[in-house]
Enzyme design. Structure first.
Site, PDB file in Angstrom:
ATOM      1  N   GLY B  15      29.066  41.569  39.605  1.00 42.74           N
ATOM      2  CA  GLY B  15      29.664  40.329  40.088  1.00 42.74           C
ATOM      3  C   GLY B  15      29.038  39.834  41.374  1.00 42.74           C
ATOM      4  N   GLY B  17      30.078  37.155  43.213  1.00 49.62           N
ATOM      5  CA  GLY B  17      30.984  36.223  43.897  1.00 49.62           C
ATOM      6  C   GLY B  17      31.038  36.548  45.384  1.00 49.62           C
ATOM      7  N   PHE B  18      32.095  36.104  46.029  1.00 51.70           N
ATOM      8  CA  PHE B  18      32.223  36.345  47.475  1.00 51.70           C
ATOM      9  C   PHE B  18      32.174  37.837  47.793  1.00 51.70           C
ATOM     10  CE2 PHE B  18      34.350  32.095  47.399  1.00 51.70           C
ATOM     11  CZ  PHE B  18      33.505  31.476  48.284  1.00 51.70           C
ATOM     12  N   VAL B  83      28.402  42.239  31.514  1.00 56.69           N
ATOM     13  CA  VAL B  83      28.871  43.622  31.370  1.00 56.69           C
ATOM     14  C   VAL B  83      30.151  43.641  30.544  1.00 56.69           C
ATOM     15  CG1 VAL B  83      29.674  45.681  32.561  1.00 56.69           C
ATOM     16  CG2 VAL B  83      27.850  44.294  33.557  1.00 56.69           C
ATOM     17  N   GLU B 174      44.733  20.306  45.776  1.00 56.74           N
ATOM     18  CA  GLU B 174      43.521  19.588  46.181  1.00 56.74           C
ATOM     19  C   GLU B 174      43.006  18.706  45.053  1.00 56.74           C
ATOM     20  OE1 GLU B 174      41.146  22.899  47.696  1.00 56.74           O
ATOM     21  OE2 GLU B 174      41.789  22.374  49.729  1.00 56.74           O
ATOM     22  N   ASP B 305      39.108  39.760  43.988  1.00 57.92           N
ATOM     23  CA  ASP B 305      40.243  39.413  43.121  1.00 57.92           C
ATOM     24  C   ASP B 305      40.604  40.504  42.129  1.00 57.92           C
ATOM     25  OD1 ASP B 305      40.286  37.039  44.405  1.00 57.92           O
ATOM     26  OD2 ASP B 305      39.827  35.781  42.664  1.00 57.92           O
ATOM     27  N   ALA B 322      38.968  33.907  48.924  1.00 54.30           N
ATOM     28  CA  ALA B 322      37.658  34.302  49.441  1.00 54.30           C
ATOM     29  C   ALA B 322      37.744  35.355  50.542  1.00 54.30           C
ATOM     30  CB  ALA B 322      36.921  33.058  49.949  1.00 54.30           C
ATOM     31  N   GLN B 323      38.619  35.155  51.527  1.00 53.33           N
ATOM     32  CA  GLN B 323      38.616  36.019  52.704  1.00 53.33           C
ATOM     33  C   GLN B 323      38.782  37.514  52.404  1.00 53.33           C
ATOM     34  OE1 GLN B 323      37.834  36.223  55.863  1.00 53.33           O
ATOM     35  NE2 GLN B 323      36.858  34.256  55.475  1.00 53.33           N
TER      36      GLN B 323
END
Lengths: 434, 434
Positions: B15, B17-18, B83, B174, B305, B322-323
């Protein structure tokens, strides 16, 4: 199509390309009802498509919403429609979203890739006439290298890194140059475990020179620039077939490749419903008189790539590029206005503003009517002209920003496989014990 | 996968991602062989995806090539791989492109949309977890309006102009704000022959407040901002089903709509091969200890996540944003290095930097640990933070340029249907005689 009837005559324009848009703009608020039909809701700037295909630009920055162009126009209607056929007897356009009567019809459907009837090549080659097609090419190029990393079969790896571009016109030449720049600056960094020197870029031209619509001098220079960039330029060779693995030619030359990009021919994007006599057989373009009137029809006009106007200077019609399309669109607008005011139409006269092509960084060839030049200055001229031909300030700014960045950083950050082109063939499971 | 064996221990990260990227960066040149696997060749910036969906940004400017991130890293390998499964007994990753042994495995597969088992909703709702999905939403929104122009059936037109967003989290809020801005500034100009006032934007929240991960105050403000923009906010209502035409809820309320965007839940993007006991049933996340070690496995870690670390402050694991992902990635890097140096691992402690959401132009809500505020200043903070969190100078510059332009011009030029989402149902041919 829910177009209200109104007292003004109705002009239906099919196609929002260079020809259709420049016509539409000139017909703004002119006591006419104008209906513009296009398969897409955007106008796209074809001359920069090769940069989308090679990860230099975002597709969105060479496309512009048609609705935004015509927002302020009165009695103007845009419809997202795929026109199939013209019912010339009843003056009707027949599209996927319904039918529509016209008083004047303008065909500006442009051109599409011409495989000259070779179905197998049509199936296996990549074309680059639309933005999705350019994105497919972008994905495929990157997918090839990702796949090349995985195989131990040297032949397969080589064919994945072997690119064949058929057609030495501006598109083929500019694409070859861009690929060569990727080979030089980007791929070696992205794929350190591949020997990128093995990457081959082959440009195949059936004629005896590339850019054969330009000056001899431009052709020679462009060829030199390409060779300096490591592109193999093959002239006087005609590709006969491509089965998805091997490109065969009319010589004993053949190429093992996973990627063939076909830019070797276009033909008019013809609609059903026209007399045989009014279409030119070879190029499938509509024969028009000097007023862009389609032969045999008083109220039907054709402009741009789809139209072929035989003149002394251009016995086979004008070149299929932006300038004639734009000029014909603007000229026809004036003629339609004359027509509804019972005035005489004026014949179209093409002002050749010249042509140009860029070959990678810092190099381009420019033919102006009075002045031909090449090299760095030509490259700046090329950039300037293309930048300012883009519709919309934002697109200009974003493209400029990308160019500056790509130039300074020798980079192309849009090398993203956002929509994979090919289903990855799952490689037979090999575990890496060694 | 053609990864050479080397003397260093091999860390496989699944992965990009972040979480995965921040881990990879910290493992740069650390006497480790690192293999990063991802389905895509780019890292994408999820927090701005809603702007891609609403035509404010190009997809390319919120995505960044993973290979560019890791270009300079030694003993580092990226592979484009899907995967499927982990063979925990033989310490092997099983992917579509082959198998790979690991010494340490890090699962950073993130999360996917959770329809809580409702197959019909999964079929009929739009999700927004990937860039292609955001582009599909963009296309669908525009296709709806093009289609609304064509129909004379008032009910059909209404349902095409009726948007239902399920889930009052940041994404839903949003997106609702952005849609409301389109309704206000763009659609009336693009579709003068439609009554855009009839467009409805419904935001449905099962709980008693939107943005329920933020402060009460933020929720109230955000709701007020949305209502001012003309968004219908429905609270304490749970959507039970959507058959493609009608949204039913647990109340007598129902919505006729052609578009349902589902942001009401996510679950871990779990891989096969793990013990039941190590996964949390409801959210399908992997249970990890304070070192991000997956319960029951010494050499397997999970971050972001996909991981749920039960702490006093966060009994159900950290928020899926994200954090925590970034912080866990960085922290795990340090721990892996400690591990191979036979040092003690340090427990992870989450530093809550706060959270924020923007609602259309000029308005946002920001919760900082010590300070909560909203309005124009919050909106500037929101822009600043998001702009500087983007990877890469070019993306920052292009996004900034787009924002400035869109702000000054009240515009969104990326309203392009580049890949149509739905096959246009050809409307029964009606000619427009009247």
């Amino acid at each position: 199509m829910n177009i209200p009837q109104c007292s003004f005559p109705r002009v239906v324009i099919i196609g929002g390309g260079f020809a259709g848009i420049s016509l539409a703009k000139k017909l703004k608020n002119k006591k006419l009802q104008v209906v513009l039909l296009d398969k897409h809701n955007y106008h796209n700037f074809q001359p920069l498509m090769y940069q989308v295909a090679t990860g230099g630009l975002e597709p969105d920055s060479i496309a512009y919403p048609i609705r935004k162009v015509v927002q302020e126009f009165e009695d103007f209607y845009f419809r997202l429609a795929d026109v199939k056929e013209i019912d010339t007897t009843n003056q009707k356009v027949i599209a996927d979203i319904g039918e529509l009567k016209y008083d004047y019809l303008v065909i500006a459907t442009g051109s599409k890739t011409n495989f000259f009837g070779n179905k197998e090549m049509e199936r296996n080659c990549m074309a680059m006439k639309t933005i999705p097609q350019s994105l497919n090419i972008r994905s495929l190029i990157l997918e090839n290298f990702e796949q090349a990393l995985l195989t131990n079969d040297i032949e397969e790896r080589q064919s994945l890194m072997n690119f064949v571009l058929v057609g030495g016109g501006p598109t083929g030449v500019e694409l070859a140059g861009a690929l060569a720049e990727m080979k030089k600056a980007i791929l070696p960094k992205d794929y350190p475990d591949l020997d990128i020197r093995k990457m081959q870029i082959n440009l195949i031209q059936s004629g005896n020179r590339i850019l054969n619509t330009m000056s001899e001098n431009a052709s020679e220079k462009a060829e030199k620039f390409l060779i300096d960039l490591g592109v193999e330029v093959w002239k006087n060779i005609r590709v006969t077939d491509y089965d998805g693995k091997v490109v065969t030619t009319n010589s004993d030359l053949s190429f093992q490749t996973a990627t063939v990009i076909w830019t070797a021919g276009v033909k008019g994007a013809l609609l059903r419903g026209f007399k045989q006599s009014s279409t030119e057989a070879r190029s499938e373009r509509l024969k028009v008189n000097q007023f862009n009137q389609v032969e045999g029809y008083d109220t039907i006009f054709a402009i741009g790539d789809i139209a072929t106007m035989e003149t002394e200077a251009y016995p086979h019609g004008h070149p299929m590029m932006a300038q004639p399309a734009i000029q014909q669109g603007q000229h026809l607008a004036a003629n339609i206005i004359r027509l509804i005011n019972q005035k005489e139409m004026q014949p179209f006269a093409y002002r050749d503003k010249g042509s140009m092509a860029t070959i990678g960084r810092n190099k381009a060839v420019v033919d102006l009517p009075k002045f031909k030049f090449s090299g760095v200055f030509a490259w700046f001229v090329w950039m300037f002209v293309h930048l300012f031909s883009l519709i919309g300030f934002k697109n200009k700014a974003v493209v400029f920003l990308n160019w500056v960045y790509n130039y300074i950083r020798f980079d192309r950050e849009a090398r993203l496989i956002i929509r994979p082109y090919k289903e990855k063939e799952p490689i037979s499971f090999v575990s890496d014990e060694i």
